[in-house]
Enzyme design. Structure first.
Site, PDB file in Angstrom:
ATOM      1  N   LYS A 152      -9.747   5.777  -5.122  1.00 32.65           N
ATOM      2  CA  LYS A 152      -8.896   6.803  -4.814  1.00 32.65           C
ATOM      3  C   LYS A 152      -7.597   6.421  -5.255  1.00 32.65           C
ATOM      4  CE  LYS A 152      -7.386   8.053  -0.505  1.00 32.65           C
ATOM      5  NZ  LYS A 152      -7.519   8.683   0.594  1.00 32.65           N
ATOM      6  N   GLU A 189      -8.040  15.382  -2.560  1.00 34.65           N
ATOM      7  CA  GLU A 189      -7.506  15.382  -1.047  1.00 34.65           C
ATOM      8  C   GLU A 189      -5.904  15.862  -0.850  1.00 34.65           C
ATOM      9  OE1 GLU A 189      -7.277  12.047   2.547  1.00 34.65           O
ATOM     10  OE2 GLU A 189      -8.074  11.502   0.726  1.00 34.65           O
ATOM     11  N   LYS A 234     -10.889  11.217  10.632  1.00 30.19           N
ATOM     12  CA  LYS A 234     -10.219  10.114  11.159  1.00 30.19           C
ATOM     13  C   LYS A 234     -10.344   9.957  12.708  1.00 30.19           C
ATOM     14  CE  LYS A 234      -6.972   9.821   7.424  1.00 30.19           C
ATOM     15  NZ  LYS A 234      -5.603  10.042   6.955  1.00 30.19           N
ATOM     16  N   LYS A 288      -3.523   7.335  -4.738  1.00 28.58           N
ATOM     17  CA  LYS A 288      -2.507   8.242  -4.328  1.00 28.58           C
ATOM     18  C   LYS A 288      -1.727   8.961  -5.485  1.00 28.58           C
ATOM     19  CE  LYS A 288      -2.805   7.232   0.191  1.00 28.58           C
ATOM     20  NZ  LYS A 288      -3.174   8.373   1.158  1.00 28.58           N
ATOM     21  N   GLU A 298     -13.938   5.673   3.591  1.00 32.11           N
ATOM     22  CA  GLU A 298     -12.778   4.642   3.338  1.00 32.11           C
ATOM     23  C   GLU A 298     -12.229   3.642   4.156  1.00 32.11           C
ATOM     24  OE1 GLU A 298      -9.352   6.964   1.917  1.00 32.11           O
ATOM     25  OE2 GLU A 298     -10.482   8.503   0.990  1.00 32.11           O
ATOM     26  N   ASP A 318      -5.433  11.785  -3.739  1.00 35.30           N
ATOM     27  CA  ASP A 318      -4.997  11.924  -2.520  1.00 35.30           C
ATOM     28  C   ASP A 318      -3.433  12.254  -2.725  1.00 35.30           C
ATOM     29  OD1 ASP A 318      -4.266  12.573   0.235  1.00 35.30           O
ATOM     30  OD2 ASP A 318      -4.637  10.609   0.959  1.00 35.30           O
ATOM     31  N   ASP A 326      -7.366  16.811   4.814  1.00 29.17           N
ATOM     32  CA  ASP A 326      -7.170  15.616   5.793  1.00 29.17           C
ATOM     33  C   ASP A 326      -6.022  15.944   6.789  1.00 29.17           C
ATOM     34  OD1 ASP A 326      -6.826  13.298   7.107  1.00 29.17           O
ATOM     35  OD2 ASP A 326      -5.684  12.162   5.207  1.00 29.17           O
ATOM     36  N   HIS A 340       0.697  -1.012  -0.108  1.00 28.28           N
ATOM     37  CA  HIS A 340       0.077   0.122   0.020  1.00 28.28           C
ATOM     38  C   HIS A 340       0.971   1.286   0.124  1.00 28.28           C
ATOM     39  CE1 HIS A 340      -3.796   1.970   0.528  1.00 28.28           C
ATOM     40  NE2 HIS A 340      -3.344   2.837   1.170  1.00 28.28           N
TER      41      HIS A 340
END
Length: 373
Positions: free
Chosen positions: A167, A224, A273, A169, A327, A198, A249, A22
Site C-alpha cells: 500500500k 482507500e 480497526k 499513501k 495490515e 490510501d 476507513d 511513516h
C-alpha cells in the site's frame, strides 16, 4: 472479594522509535506514542490494552494524552470494583460517562479481555467465539522515499516472502505527481504483487473524479478513502464509477457508519480497526453488518504496538467476514522490540498467538526504557 474484581486500572505512555519515517497524507512520524492500559484483578492477574492513533490527533481527534486523561479520570472510576467479565455492562456504562473517545475505550476493552482470558487460562480468541484461522495475510505499507527506493523496499519484501501486496499513501503531493509516483511503482511490480493506495480522505470530489480512473487503469487494485469521511454520497459515486474496489476507513467508525455505507453501496470493502471502532464488540458489529450485505472487511492498522496488534490478530482470526486480509504490520515498523517473544511474521502472514490472554508478554525492561517521564 471475587478474584475477577478489578483492583486497579492504570496507564503508561511510551514513545517507541520507528525503523523509518511513516508518512500519512497530512503528517509523518519517526516515533509512535503508545498508551498502555493495565488492569489488575483481585486474583493477581494483569491484563494489558493499548491506546494508539495513526500519527496523532489529526486522524480522529484523540491522542495518547487525551486518552490517558479519559481513562484515568472518567473510565477507571467506573471500572474499579467491577469484574473483568462484565465487559458489555462496563462498555455501556462508559458510553454514559464519555461520548466518543473510541480509541481510549478500545484500550480498556482489550485490557479487560486480556485479564479475563488470563484468569480463565484461555486465549482471547476463545472469548470471541473461537479461532476461524490460525493467521492472516499482511499487506505492507511502503515508505515515502523516492520511487527507486520504494521499489527496492518492495522487492526486498517479495524476495524474503514477507509480503505479497503493498500500500502507498497519497494526498500529500500535487495529484499529478502523486499519481505518477504510484503508477511507476505499480508498473514495476505488475504481475508479481498487488498495489493499493490510501488517500486518507484528502481529495475533494473533482480531484478524485479526475485522477482515480487513471489509478485504476494503471493497475492499482484498491483505493482507500479518497474523499472526506462524512461525504458518503461522494464515496458512493466514486464506487459506482470505478472498476476497482473502494475501501472505506475514516467513513466507518461505528456500526451505524457501516450501515450507511451499506445503504449507499459506498464501498466494496470496509477497513475495520478495533481502535477506531471502540473495542472488540463494536468491531464485531461492523463486520456483521458488512458480511450481511456482501461487503468484504479488512483488518486495518493504527500502527499499533504489539499489544494492540495482538488484539487485532485475535479479533481478525475469529471473523470469517474479515476476508480481505490485513495490515497488521505495526510492530515491524518499531525499531525496538517490546515483547519477550515477538509476534511471528512469515510467508506473507502473521500467526495467531496461542498462549493465555493475548498470548504475548511485554518485556519490562523495554517498557521502562521507552516510558515517558
Amino acid at each position: 472479594m471475587h478474584e475477577l474484581t478489578i483492583e486497579s486500572l492504570t496507564t503508561l505512555i511510551l514513545d517507541v522509535p520507528l525503523t523509518r519515517p511513516h508518512k500519512f497524507a497530512t503528517t509523518s512520524m519517526v516515533a509512535q506514542p503508545l498508551l498502555l492500559v493495565r488492569v489488575r484483578t483481585a486474583g493477581g492477574v494483569t491484563g494489558y490494552g493499548e491506546g494508539v492513533v495513526p500519527g496523532g490527533p489529526w486522524w480522529g481527534g484523540e491522542s495518547v494524552e487525551t486518552m490517558r486523561a479519559i481513562v484515568e479520570r472518567y473510565l477507571a472510576p467506573v471500572a474499579l470494583g467491577r469484574r473483568v467479565d462484565e465487559i458489555p455492562g462496563l462498555m455501556r456504562h462508559f458510553e454514559r460517562v464519555v461520548s466518543g473517545a473510541h480509541f481510549a475505550k478500545a484500550a480498556v476493552d482489550v485490557a479487560l479481555h486480556d485479564a479475563w482470558a488470563r484468569s480463565l487460562g484461555v486465549p482471547v480468541h476463545t472469548l470471541l467465539g473461537g479461532a476461524y484461522r490460525d493467521g492472516i495475510e499482511v499487506t505492507w505499507a511502503l515508505g515515502s522515499a523516492p520511487v527507486p527506493e520504494i521499489i527496492a523496499e518492495a522487492e526486498h519484501k517479495l524476495a524474503s516472502n514477507l509480503n505479497h501486496s503493498f500500500k502507498l499513501k497519497m494526498g500529500a503531493l500535487d495529484p499529478a505527481d502523486d499519481v505518477a509516483r504510484v503508477l511507476a511503482v505499480t508498473e514495476a511490480l505488475r504481475g508479481r504483487a498487488g498495489v493499493r493506495v490510501d488517500i486518507n480522505a484528502r481529495w475533494d470530489r473533482l480531484t478524485a473524479l479526475r485522477w482515480l480512473p487513471q489509478l485504476a487503469a494503471g493497475g492499482v487494485e484498491l483505493i482507500e478513502q479518497p474523499t472526506p469521511r462524512e461525504q458518503i454520497e461522494v464515496l458512493a459515486e466514486l464506487n459506482h464509477l470505478l472498476p476497482v474496489p473502494i475501501m472505506a476507513d475514516e467513513s466507518v467508525q461505528s456500526p451505524h457508519d457501516a450501515l450507511e455505507v451499506v445503504r449507499q453501496r459506498a464501498a466494496d470493502v470496509i477497513a475495520v480497526k478495533t481502535t477506531k471502532c471502540g473495542g472488540l464488540a463494536r468491531s464485531r458489529d461492523v463486520v456483521a453488518i458488512a458480511r450481511a450485505a456482501g461487503l468484504s472487511c479488512h483488518a486495518a492498522t493504527s500502527i499499533e504496538g504489539p499489544i494492540g496488534t495482538a488484539a487485532s490478530i485475535h479479533f481478525a482470526c475469529t471473523q470469517p467476514g474479515i476476508d480481505f486480509g490485513s495490515e497488521l504490520f505495526g510492530p515491524l515498523l518499531f525499531a525496538e522490540e517490546l515483547l519477550i517473544e515477538p509476534l511471528r511474521y512469515a510467508d506473507g502472514r502473521v500467526a495467531l498467538p496461542t498462549g493465555p490472554g493475548l498470548g504475548v508478554e511485554l518485556n519490562p525492561d523495554a517498557v521502562a526504557a521507552f516510558t515517558r517521564d
